[in-house]
Design an enzyme around this catalytic site. Structure first.
Site, PDB file in Angstrom:
ATOM      1  N   GLY A  45       0.821  -1.224   0.000  1.00  0.00           N
ATOM      2  CA  GLY A  45       0.000   0.000   0.000  1.00  0.00           C
ATOM      3  C   GLY A  45       0.844   1.258   0.000  1.00  0.00           C
ATOM      4  O   GLY A  45       0.354   2.362   0.206  1.00  0.00           O
ATOM      5  N   LYS A  46       2.164   1.107  -0.234  1.00  0.00           N
ATOM      6  CA  LYS A  46       3.073   2.268  -0.211  1.00  0.00           C
ATOM      7  C   LYS A  46       2.986   3.078  -1.513  1.00  0.00           C
ATOM      8  O   LYS A  46       3.264   4.273  -1.526  1.00  0.00           O
ATOM      9  CB  LYS A  46       4.516   1.799  -0.009  1.00  0.00           C
ATOM     10  CG  LYS A  46       4.785   1.174   1.355  1.00  0.00           C
ATOM     11  CD  LYS A  46       6.175   0.558   1.436  1.00  0.00           C
ATOM     12  CE  LYS A  46       6.460  -0.034   2.815  1.00  0.00           C
ATOM     13  NZ  LYS A  46       7.765  -0.768   2.862  1.00  0.00           N
ATOM     14  N   VAL A  47       2.632   2.421  -2.614  1.00  0.00           N
ATOM     15  CA  VAL A  47       2.513   3.080  -3.924  1.00  0.00           C
ATOM     16  C   VAL A  47       1.139   2.752  -4.502  1.00  0.00           C
ATOM     17  O   VAL A  47       0.690   1.607  -4.411  1.00  0.00           O
ATOM     18  CB  VAL A  47       3.638   2.611  -4.877  1.00  0.00           C
ATOM     19  CG1 VAL A  47       3.411   3.118  -6.293  1.00  0.00           C
ATOM     20  CG2 VAL A  47       5.005   3.064  -4.362  1.00  0.00           C
TER      21      VAL A  47
END
Ligand SMILES: NC(=O)c1ccc[n+]([C@@H]2O[C@H](COP(=O)([O-])OP(=O)(O)OC[C@H]3O[C@@H](n4cnc5c(N)ncnc54)[C@H](O)[C@@H]3O)[C@@H](O)[C@H]2O)c1
Length: 392
Positions: A310-312
């Site tokens: 879910g970082k990008v």
């Protein structure tokens, strides 16, 4: 030559431009050199990196976070590249190793570093009191005088309390800026430029550098200066929440990898996974590194892998760029490219608004977050029974 060799690529691939460059001219600009000659392999990635920064990350006042690892400031990249990018409004917040900030102080204090050779006799250098960072050489007194400067400055009353590393670097930057003015220096220090431009600088591992060593030594002399890493985790998440909640993009420009890369990227899991706030991830991901993905380390972890955390934002993954190269080659070219292609932007001065930025994410968190398991906003596909799943 048969006509077939001139046939265009099948329709599925026909959108890829023909690779047919002109010869390099005498006075070609760095930006034109990149656009016209860097067409494949990591040269191609470098061109894509330049175009991603100028065409997607910077437009519409997008928020750009810069993470710094490797020995960049000792190689002069603070003065040559980082400061011009910061003053042009192209860098809104920074996560750096302590090393890059410590060695930045040498330039801010007008100390001399020299372009030497990597093939020196280190026993002789030790005897002569000369320090080596690969092919960069400087006198041992540069370390001793920089250490003394840090210790003298942090004796000040404004340092006698716990604080986030952004506040610490801002206050330290004020003193470097004043010293630079007295020495008649201009644009010599990243810390001073960040102070002057209101750009917050965080360090993800504040104890792991000579700055941290000197702060620790002064604690034995009853200094009450402490690094509030909780503030750093929430303040950096606050910056990304501020970008997204004001309908701006959030981009990460990563030089190297290491702890600063993770600290910048973890802002999204802090917002989504820990605070339970609906978010999709950073919009644009640009990394220049020599780290490889197959060894599983964070430095080499790809933007695709970051999507799984879910970082990008998965919808923006196709835009992400990783250029496997030495930052000391990539950063000068990227800096020259963007400074010649994009007019300066107004400074966001996020440091000046740090308390309001933290309050905003805190208020939202206390409204939606829970101590118990967070109800994720992520749309996870319904899992039926394991029946029919391919067995290994
Ligand atoms: N005097 C000091 O204070 C001092 C000096 C050096 C390091 N340190 C500390 O050591 C720790 C590790 O430092 P680091 O993160 O820079 O370590 P590092 O050099 O291992 O770099 C981290 C990552 O960046 C990549 N990288 C490094 N240089 C690169 C380059 N030129 N081009 C492309 N990629 C590159 C590396 O492959 C690695 O994956 C930090 O906390 C730092 O503060 C302190």
């Amino acid at each position: 030559m048969s006509a077939s060799s001139k046939r265009p690529l099948s329709r599925k691939f026909a959108h890829y431009p023909r690779l047919n460059p002109l010869g390099v001219g005498r006075n070609i600009s760095a930006a034109d050199l990149v656009d016209q000659t860097m067409l494949a392999y990591n040269g191609g990635r470098l061109r894509e990196a330049c175009q991603l920064l100028t065409r997607k990350m910077l437009p519409e006042d997008g928020f750009v976070g810069l993470s710094l690892t490797g020995a960049l400031t000792p190689a002069g990249l603070g003065k040559s590249c980082l400061i011009p990018l910061m003053k042009a409004g192209f860098v809104d917040w920074i996560v750096s190793t302590g090393a890059n900030l410590y060695h930045d102080l040498h330039f801010g204090l007008d100390m001399h570093l020299h372009s030497g050779s990597p093939f020196m006799d280190d026993v002789e250098l030790h005897r002569e009191g000369v320090i080596r960072i690969y092919d960069v050489l400087f006198d041992y007194n540069v370390l001793l005088d920089t250490d003394a400067f840090v210790r003298e400055v942090i004796q000040g009353p404004e340092f006698q309390r716990p604080m986030g590393t952004d506040e610490f670097h801002h206050l330290l930057g004020k003193y470097v800026s004043e010293r630079g003015r007295r020495l008649g220096l201009k644009d010599s220090s990243v810390l001073a430029a960040a102070y002057e431009c209101g750009i917050p600088i965080f360090t993800s591992s504040p104890g792991d550098s000579s700055i941290g060593m000197n702060v620790a030594a002064m604690a034995l002399r009853d200094s009450r200066l402490m690094f509030d890493v909780n503030r750093d985790v929430n303040q950096t998440a606050g910056i990304v929440y501020h970008a997204k909640s004001t309908r701006h993009t959030s981009s990460v420009f990563i030089l190297g990898g290491g702890s600063p890369k993770n600290f910048m990227l973890q802002t999204e899991p802090q917002i989504q996974e820990v605070m339970g706030i609906r978010e999709k991830g950073h919009d644009y991901f640009l990394q220049c590194t020599d780290a490889r993905p197959d060894t599983g380390g964070l430095s080499g972890a790809t933007p695709a892998e970051a999507v799984s955390w879910g970082k990008v934002d998965p919808d923006k993954l196709p835009d992400s760029v990783v250029c496997y190269t030495d930052s000391t080659l990539a950063l000068p070219l990227i800096s020259a490219y963007v400074l010649s292609r994009v007019p300066p932007r107004p400074l966001k001065r996020l440091y000046d608004r740090r308390d309001a930025i933290l309050d905003a994410v805190k208020t939202r968190y206390l409204k939606t977050g829970t101590v118990t398991k967070v109800t994720t906003s992520r749309k996870i596909a319904k899992r039926g029974s394991s029946v029919g799943l391919k067995k290994r």
